[in-house]
Design an enzyme around this catalytic site. Structure first.
Site, PDB file in Angstrom:
ATOM      1  N   HIS A   1      -0.584   4.241  -0.470  1.00 11.00           N
ATOM      2  CA  HIS A   1      -1.359   5.426   0.342  1.00 11.00           C
ATOM      3  C   HIS A   1      -1.280   6.666  -0.674  1.00 11.00           C
ATOM      4  O   HIS A   1      -1.193   7.992  -0.350  1.00 11.00           O
ATOM      5  CB  HIS A   1      -0.871   5.764   1.692  1.00 11.00           C
ATOM      6  CG  HIS A   1      -1.771   5.486   2.729  1.00 11.00           C
ATOM      7  ND1 HIS A   1      -2.092   6.114   3.946  1.00 11.00           N
ATOM      8  CD2 HIS A   1      -2.720   4.346   2.891  1.00 11.00           C
ATOM      9  CE1 HIS A   1      -2.987   5.506   4.580  1.00 11.00           C
ATOM     10  NE2 HIS A   1      -3.080   4.361   3.878  1.00 11.00           N
TER      11      HIS A   1
ATOM     12  N   GLU B   1      -1.353  -1.051  -4.020  1.00  9.24           N
ATOM     13  CA  GLU B   1      -2.303  -0.300  -3.863  1.00  9.24           C
ATOM     14  C   GLU B   1      -2.222   1.209  -3.791  1.00  9.24           C
ATOM     15  O   GLU B   1      -1.150   1.818  -3.285  1.00  9.24           O
ATOM     16  CB  GLU B   1      -3.030  -0.609  -2.466  1.00  9.24           C
ATOM     17  CG  GLU B   1      -4.268   0.137  -1.993  1.00  9.24           C
ATOM     18  CD  GLU B   1      -4.673  -0.457  -0.702  1.00  9.24           C
ATOM     19  OE1 GLU B   1      -5.353   0.522   0.052  1.00  9.24           O
ATOM     20  OE2 GLU B   1      -4.854  -1.535  -0.235  1.00  9.24           O
TER      21      GLU B   1
ATOM     22  N   HIS C   1     -12.113  -2.458   0.631  1.00 12.89           N
ATOM     23  CA  HIS C   1     -11.028  -1.762   1.702  1.00 12.89           C
ATOM     24  C   HIS C   1     -11.848  -1.931   3.186  1.00 12.89           C
ATOM     25  O   HIS C   1     -13.049  -1.537   3.232  1.00 12.89           O
ATOM     26  CB  HIS C   1     -10.945  -0.307   1.201  1.00 12.89           C
ATOM     27  CG  HIS C   1      -9.985   0.620   2.162  1.00 12.89           C
ATOM     28  ND1 HIS C   1     -10.736   1.472   3.006  1.00 12.89           N
ATOM     29  CD2 HIS C   1      -8.797   0.577   2.370  1.00 12.89           C
ATOM     30  CE1 HIS C   1      -9.631   2.077   3.530  1.00 12.89           C
ATOM     31  NE2 HIS C   1      -8.851   1.573   3.403  1.00 12.89           N
TER      32      HIS C   1
ATOM     33  N   GLU D   1     -10.291   3.035  -2.522  1.00 13.55           N
ATOM     34  CA  GLU D   1     -10.660   3.349  -1.005  1.00 13.55           C
ATOM     35  C   GLU D   1     -11.219   4.760  -0.844  1.00 13.55           C
ATOM     36  O   GLU D   1     -11.928   5.218  -0.111  1.00 13.55           O
ATOM     37  CB  GLU D   1      -9.381   3.150   0.097  1.00 13.55           C
ATOM     38  CG  GLU D   1      -8.420   4.136  -0.179  1.00 13.55           C
ATOM     39  CD  GLU D   1      -7.455   3.740   1.077  1.00 13.55           C
ATOM     40  OE1 GLU D   1      -7.463   4.437   2.079  1.00 13.55           O
ATOM     41  OE2 GLU D   1      -6.500   2.767   0.509  1.00 13.55           O
TER      42      GLU D   1
ATOM     43  N   ASP E   1       0.725  -1.073   0.076  1.00 10.39           N
ATOM     44  CA  ASP E   1       0.173   0.211   0.039  1.00 10.39           C
ATOM     45  C   ASP E   1       0.763   1.248   0.032  1.00 10.39           C
ATOM     46  O   ASP E   1       1.655   1.263   0.816  1.00 10.39           O
ATOM     47  CB  ASP E   1      -1.138  -0.107   1.169  1.00 10.39           C
ATOM     48  CG  ASP E   1      -1.760   1.064   1.200  1.00 10.39           C
ATOM     49  OD1 ASP E   1      -1.906   1.946   0.150  1.00 10.39           O
ATOM     50  OD2 ASP E   1      -2.980   1.157   2.000  1.00 10.39           O
TER      51      ASP E   1
ATOM     52  N   ASP F   1     -14.821   0.962  -0.421  1.00 13.73           N
ATOM     53  CA  ASP F   1     -14.992   0.861   0.998  1.00 13.73           C
ATOM     54  C   ASP F   1     -16.598   0.860   1.314  1.00 13.73           C
ATOM     55  O   ASP F   1     -17.341   1.436   0.857  1.00 13.73           O
ATOM     56  CB  ASP F   1     -14.314   2.092   1.952  1.00 13.73           C
ATOM     57  CG  ASP F   1     -14.265   1.822   3.114  1.00 13.73           C
ATOM     58  OD1 ASP F   1     -15.377   1.695   4.093  1.00 13.73           O
ATOM     59  OD2 ASP F   1     -13.203   1.856   3.811  1.00 13.73           O
TER      60      ASP F   1
END
Length: 381
Positions: free
Chosen positions: A185, A209, A284, A235, A183, A257
């Site tokens: 971010h 991700e 997510h 997400e 991930d 999500d």
């Protein structure tokens, strides 16, 4: 049956729960939250309640349409998250009233168990390797890790190599019969993504991700074409219209999500839309038990489910954890890296109302940190 009240509860570590009551005594639970903006989402739920009081809770789709489109101003994470929690609770009520799990109402289960992954932390290569091994010993077959701390717009060879070393240390420790998701971010710029991702290819990540922030969704196709690693995102996308932009560009894994993207109603549509693009579903969910229960209801009915995120032991869960608000936590028992089909009515969980009320008396004001680079400028967290 009519809706009589909606009540939100802010509970540690950073969650917001919603209870919807009816005049026939059937209660539904949802989890409407934007992490770090829980009070704002709770206020949005209260505003939306004007439409719901006195209405039939089982008219789920009509409520979803009115709540998302009935106001002149639409969209955004606060509104879609408020609607998501309401939607979860309405499906919970409907399933309980009919005595069946929500997945049965979505067409029935297409699998008997769902694969789940666990988070690991740690900043040094030896730390992430040991944590990955610990999860493997617990029975998990996949983990997800943060790839880096804050990065410069185009960072040094040393910073780039540090990312590679983290992944390499895990692959060496756990072997090839184990999946590693990475991930970012959104911490990479597009040029950094094109530099870093090819260097990770020898370690065969499960997926990468959010390599770039969602504002760069129009350019994610360039990143997809720059690497053989499956690209995942979603997400911070809140509707099927948001996902349309990235599905067209060749992502491999969609990650809506259930507490942000309009709840069960919208995510089941996103899942079906993704299937038409040969894209897998991996919802997510670094959140609480109601969000996870909602994810599983969709996942067990979705043919393209890849794997499910879950937050047990995640670094965010300080003070309270995933199972602390459930009467029977065994519904989320993990065996061999999988969770079994939930069989209870509605969302399949029983919320411990007394534990929720006690936690809500304390509440929380969780905020994510604001990271800065070495020159003082704001960095992606």
């Amino acid at each position: 049956m009519k809706i009589t009240s909606l009540r939100t509860y802010l509970v540690a570590p950073r969650w917001c729960f919603l209870r919807i009551d009816t005049d026939e005594g059937v209660t539904g639970w949802g989890e409407p939250v934007v992490e770090g903006r829980a009070h704002t989402v709770a206020a949005a739920v209260e505003e939306l309640s004007d439409h719901l009081i006195g209405r039939d809770p089982m008219k789920i789709e009509d409520h979803w349409q009115v709540l998302t489109k009935g106001g002149f101003y639409r969209g955004g994470p606060v509104l879609s998250s408020a609607v998501a929690g309401i939607d979860q609770a309405l499906w919970d009520i409907t399933g309980k009233a009919l005595g069946v799990p929500v997945w049965q109402l979505l067409g029935g289960n297409v699998r008997d168990r769902a694969r789940v992954y666990s988070w690991i932390g740690g900043d040094r290569p030896d730390e992430v390797a040991s944590e990955a091994l610990a999860r493997k010993k617990e029975g998990f077959t996949a983990i997800k890790m943060n790839a880096s701390a804050q990065l410069r717009l185009i960072d040094t060879p040393a910073a780039t190599q540090a990312i590679v070393d983290r992944v390499a240390s895990i692959r060496e420790a756990v072997g090839d019969e184990f999946d590693i998701a990475i991930d970012f971010h959104g911490r990479l710029t597009a040029p950094m993504a094109r530099r870093v991702l090819p260097l990770l290819e020898p370690y065969l990540p499960f997926f990468v991700e959010e390599p770039v922030v969602p504002e760069m969704s129009d350019h994610i196709g360039d990143i997809v074409r720059s690497t053989s690693i499956p690209i995942a995102t979603g997400e911070r996308l809140y509707s099927r219209w948001d996902f349309k932009k990235v599905l067209d560009q060749g992502i491999a894994v969609a990650q809506p999500d259930l507490s942000h993207a309009g709840g069960i109603s919208e995510v089941r549509r996103i899942a079906a839309m993704a299937e038409a693009y040969d894209v897998s579903l991996a919802p997510h969910c670094p959140l609480g038990p109601i969000a996870l229960a909602s994810c599983l209801q969709v996942g067990f009915a979705a043919p393209n489910l890849l794997i499910q995120e879950q937050s047990l032991g995640i670094h965010y869960n300080t003070g309270s954890d995933l199972l602390d608000y459930l009467v029977d936590p065994t519904v989320f028992r993990y065996e061999d890296g999988h969770v079994a089909l939930p069989t209870g009515p509605g969302l399949g969980i029983e919320v411990d109302e007394k534990a929720v009320q006690r936690a809500a008396e304390v509440g929380h004001r969780w905020r994510n940190p604001a990271w800065r680079r070495d020159d003082g400028s704001l960095a992606e967290w």
